[in-house]
Design a protein around this motif. Structure first.
Motif, PDB file in Angstrom:
ATOM      1  N   GLN A 326       0.830  -1.215   0.000  1.00  9.46           N
ATOM      2  CA  GLN A 326       0.000   0.000   0.000  1.00  9.46           C
ATOM      3  C   GLN A 326       0.863   1.262   0.000  1.00  9.46           C
ATOM      4  OE1 GLN A 326      -2.530  -0.754   3.574  1.00  9.46           O
ATOM      5  NE2 GLN A 326      -4.184  -0.278   2.144  1.00  9.46           N
ATOM      6  N   GLU A 331      -1.129   7.350  -1.830  1.00  9.56           N
ATOM      7  CA  GLU A 331      -2.180   8.211  -2.387  1.00  9.56           C
ATOM      8  C   GLU A 331      -3.320   7.363  -2.981  1.00  9.56           C
ATOM      9  OE1 GLU A 331      -1.325  11.909  -2.912  1.00  9.56           O
ATOM     10  OE2 GLU A 331      -3.507  11.909  -2.801  1.00  9.56           O
ATOM     11  N   THR A 332      -2.986   6.357  -3.765  1.00 10.61           N
ATOM     12  CA  THR A 332      -4.043   5.559  -4.404  1.00 10.61           C
ATOM     13  C   THR A 332      -4.317   4.245  -3.686  1.00 10.61           C
ATOM     14  OG1 THR A 332      -2.374   4.650  -5.874  1.00 10.61           O
ATOM     15  CG2 THR A 332      -3.689   6.450  -6.736  1.00 10.61           C
ATOM     16  N   ARG A 334      -4.373   3.277  -0.675  1.00 11.53           N
ATOM     17  CA  ARG A 334      -5.111   3.223   0.582  1.00 11.53           C
ATOM     18  C   ARG A 334      -6.573   3.614   0.381  1.00 11.53           C
ATOM     19  NH1 ARG A 334      -1.271   5.813   5.148  1.00 11.53           N
ATOM     20  NH2 ARG A 334      -1.946   7.693   4.072  1.00 11.53           N
ATOM     21  N   HIS A 335      -6.984   3.602  -0.891  1.00  9.06           N
ATOM     22  CA  HIS A 335      -8.384   3.956  -1.191  1.00  9.06           C
ATOM     23  C   HIS A 335      -8.945   3.027  -2.248  1.00  9.06           C
ATOM     24  CE1 HIS A 335      -7.562   7.642   1.027  1.00  9.06           C
ATOM     25  NE2 HIS A 335      -6.439   7.702   0.349  1.00  9.06           N
ATOM     26  N   THR A 336      -8.496   1.791  -2.243  1.00  4.50           N
ATOM     27  CA  THR A 336      -8.897   0.914  -3.326  1.00  4.50           C
ATOM     28  C   THR A 336      -9.259  -0.480  -2.820  1.00  4.50           C
ATOM     29  OG1 THR A 336      -8.122  -0.064  -5.398  1.00  4.50           O
ATOM     30  CG2 THR A 336      -6.440   0.419  -3.788  1.00  4.50           C
ATOM     31  N   LEU A 354     -15.982   0.185  -0.809  1.00  7.94           N
ATOM     32  CA  LEU A 354     -15.343   0.833   0.341  1.00  7.94           C
ATOM     33  C   LEU A 354     -16.352   1.104   1.458  1.00  7.94           C
ATOM     34  CD1 LEU A 354     -13.024   3.406  -1.500  1.00  7.94           C
ATOM     35  CD2 LEU A 354     -12.357   1.229  -0.452  1.00  7.94           C
ATOM     36  N   GLY A 370     -13.571   0.940   3.975  1.00  5.23           N
ATOM     37  CA  GLY A 370     -12.698   2.000   3.472  1.00  5.23           C
ATOM     38  C   GLY A 370     -11.897   2.685   4.567  1.00  5.23           C
ATOM     39  N   ASP A 371     -12.338   2.552   5.807  1.00  3.96           N
ATOM     40  CA  ASP A 371     -11.625   3.164   6.933  1.00  3.96           C
ATOM     41  C   ASP A 371     -10.654   2.185   7.601  1.00  3.96           C
ATOM     42  OD1 ASP A 371     -12.921   5.592   6.531  1.00  3.96           O
ATOM     43  OD2 ASP A 371     -14.636   4.968   7.737  1.00  3.96           O
ATOM     44  N   ASP A 374      -5.963   2.232   6.105  1.00  6.50           N
ATOM     45  CA  ASP A 374      -4.811   2.999   6.571  1.00  6.50           C
ATOM     46  C   ASP A 374      -4.507   2.566   8.002  1.00  6.50           C
ATOM     47  OD1 ASP A 374      -3.069   4.883   7.554  1.00  6.50           O
ATOM     48  OD2 ASP A 374      -4.376   6.613   7.196  1.00  6.50           O
TER      49      ASP A 374
END
Ligand SMILES: [Cu+2]
Length: 385
Positions: A326, A331-332, A334-336, A354, A370-371, A374
């Motif tokens: 990750q 940038e990308t 951690r949102h996929t 997500l 989605g949370d 990270d």
């Protein structure tokens, strides 16, 4: 004489506190982890959020088993034994066989197996689950460390003699006693040749532990070890068995297996699929690689595997590899999310999103997927060394 004895005692104490019997140089995976951390530091600088409570300065650092001092290792296994001595908290109507707090975690994994493997939530579910276990060790058993990980690649050539499985009181217990047994079928065309174990574990901290639930999908071929259809959550106490296999570790968990996985994929879908292997072609990936390096019962049982104490160091390494991957592009990556909500999309189902909820069956609060991407946000505040 008194001075001599004092010096010897001091030397022994110092060895326990500070040294590892197997100090190791950073390998290529460690280098990738350092790069990931450097990226993360850069990302945090450029996205400074003053409301953020977890930062890289205060985040916990999860460390490699072999780098822990002997006392730190013992604290970890003592905390696990403590969970095994505490009463369960989950309702026994859902899992009549649970006998202790450790079993609570096992029962949730057994019940959810078909919706958390080869699915879009595989990585986040197991991240949250490993974290929940770490929290239980800390909050319910006074453990003051963090979840260690098993860097498979460092010990792939000889897992039986690794600090994880050498059978000492500072290990996670050793191999099982030898009992004659047939090859272990782990995928449609993949068999693991019988190793030197297969029997009960008789050394180290978990030599007296009781495996209480299952079997559901036992792969170890010994008489009497049979699935309990319909009764997999009933009380079925038995010893912990292992058949530690360098045949497996050398095929699927070498340094090149781990670095290839991290470097060769830019999209989450192929990354998570490769990690879990292509079973029909005989490949079990690093995920299956860790599980079947341990083998035995319940280590070789897809459903009941968290009843094997080494499950959590294995899944911390799975999570570390995910974390490294990750943070090569935070940038990308951690949102996929990719994949569906059923194992191998069978039966066919919708895509994971997500906004899906990751539910650990009452172990901790459900959380938005989605949370959970990270490790320094949402419920988490940790990184990896
Ligand atoms: Cu699992």
């Amino acid at each position: 004489m008194r001075l001599y004895i004092t010096c010897v005692i001091i030397a022994i104490l110092a060895a326990l506190v500070t040294t590892s019997p197997t100090p190791r140089l950073p390998d290529e995976v460690d280098v990738l982890a350092n790069d990931a951390l450097a990226n993360l530091i850069g990302y945090e600088r450029s996205h400074r959020d003053l409301n953020q409570t977890c930062t890289l300065r205060n985040a916990a650092i999860r460390r490699e088993w072999g780098s822990l001092s002997l006392i730190e290792r013992k604290k970890y296994t003592d905390a696990m034994l403590c969970l095994m001595s505490k009463p369960p908290k989950l309702a026994s109507k859902d899992a009549p066989g649970i006998r202790n707090r450790f079993d609570d975690f096992v029962s949730v994994h057994i019940r959810q197996t078909p919706t958390i493997h080869a699915t879009g939530n595989f990585l986040t579910w197991h991240r949250y689950y490993t974290w929940a276990f770490e929290q239980a060790l800390r909050n319910e058993c006074g453990y003051d460390g963090y979840q260690p990980y098993w860097a498979w690649n460092k010990y792939a050539h000889d897992p039986i003699n690794s600090p994880l499985f050498d059978g000492s009181e500072y290990s996670l217990s050793g191999n099982g006693e030898y009992v004659p047994h047939n090859a272990t079928p782990i995928a449609p065309i993949t068999n693991v040749p019988p190793g030197r174990g297969g029997g009960c574990v008789t050394t180290g901290p978990f030599k007296n532990m009781s495996v209480n639930l299952g079997p559901v999908g036992p792969t170890l071929k010994i008489p009497g070890l049979k699935p309990q259809p319909g009764n997999e959550l009933d009380y079925n106490p038995r010893c912990l068995r292992r058949d530690i296999s360098s045949y497996v570790s050398m095929r699927w968990t070498k340094t090149s297996d781990v670095t290839g996985l991290i470097k060769n994929y830019t999209d989450i879908g192929p990354f998570q699929d490769t990690m879990q292997g292509n079973l029909t072609s005989g490949d079990i990936g690093v995920h299956g690689g860790g599980h079947y390096t341990i083998g035995g019962d319940p280590g070789g049982d897809f459903y009941v595997s968290p009843s094997e104490p080494a499950f959590y160091v294995h899944h911390a390494m799975i999570d570390r590899v995910f974390w490294i991957w990750q943070n090569r592009d935070p940038e990308t990556r951690r949102h996929t999310v990719a994949g569906t909500i059923t194992m191998f999309n069978d039966p066919q189902s919708r895509n994971t999103t997500l906004d899906d909820i990751v539910d650990l069956g009452g172990l901790v609060e459900p959380y938005r997927l989605g949370d959970l991407l990270d490790t320094t946000g949402g419920p988490f505040c940790y990184t990896y060394a």
